[in-house]
Scaffold this active site. Structure first.
Site, mmCIF file in Angstrom:
data_model
loop_
_atom_site.group_PDB
_atom_site.id
_atom_site.type_symbol
_atom_site.label_atom_id
_atom_site.label_comp_id
_atom_site.label_asym_id
_atom_site.label_seq_id
_atom_site.Cartn_x
_atom_site.Cartn_y
_atom_site.Cartn_z
ATOM 1 N NE ARG A 1 -12.672 3.336 -1.918
ATOM 2 C CZ ARG A 1 -11.771 4.261 -1.596
ATOM 3 N NH1 ARG A 1 -10.963 4.737 -2.503
ATOM 4 N NH2 ARG A 1 -11.689 4.713 -0.361
ATOM 5 C CG ASP B 1 -1.807 1.179 1.329
ATOM 6 O OD1 ASP B 1 -2.429 1.523 0.313
ATOM 7 O OD2 ASP B 1 -1.885 1.780 2.421
ATOM 8 C CG ASP C 1 -1.188 7.739 0.667
ATOM 9 O OD1 ASP C 1 -0.058 8.128 0.318
ATOM 10 O OD2 ASP C 1 -2.221 7.991 0.031
#
Length: 165
Positions: A103, A8, A10
């Site tokens: 998403r 990932d 952030d």
């Protein structure tokens, strides 16, 4: 087949503490141990692939171009240390505005990478800082490794202890 470590962005690679959405290069700050760990993973033969939700694009808070600038800065930083990121996949959608299949926790970004790079899901792992990341990994039949936001990345023995053989 290849093996990969999916990351990932952030909260795992960079520290978004000053702003929930990191969309300016001046906001981009690497978390501790990122360089050291990515070198370690790469030397062990893992492809490095970033998988990130960037819902602020859909919300109109920033643009794809701004996201690309942040990614370019990140890639340049890694290149200075001979770290190769095979690909960055990001979802520009947000579920409060639109539905999509990419998403996280949906597995589409991971599935694209698995197919494109001929990656074994069983030999790979996703490192994330949210349950959504771990659910995406599970949905793609990849082992998930949950870390606290902005925590140091796990070392290779920690990762190897999680990967199914």
């Amino acid at each position: 087949m290849e093996k990969a470590i999916f990351l990932d962005r952030d909260g795992v690679i960079n520290n978004p503490s000053s702003n929930y959405y990191v969309f300016r290069t001046s906001q981009f700050l690497l978390n501790p141990t990122v360089i050291q760990r990515l070198i370690e993973y790469q030397q062990a033969g893992y492809l490095l692939i970033i998988i990130s939700n960037q819902g602020g694009i859909s919300k109109g808070l920033y643009s794809k171009l701004e996201t690309d600038f942040v990614h370019q800065k990140m890639l340049e930083t890694f290149e200075q240390h001979s770290i190769l990121i095979s690909e960055i996949y990001y979802c520009p959608h947000h579920d409060s505005i639109e539905n999509c299949l990419c998403r996280k926790p949906q597995p589409l970004m991971l599935q694209k990478a698995l197919a494109r790079f001929n990656i074994s899901a069983q030999k790979s792992i996703l490192i994330g800082d949210s349950i959504r990341d771990i659910e995406a990994a599970k949905n793609a039949n990849i082992t998930g490794f949950l870390i606290k936001k902005n925590a140091p990345l796990p070392n290779l023995p920690q990762i190897l202890s999680r990967i199914r053989t």
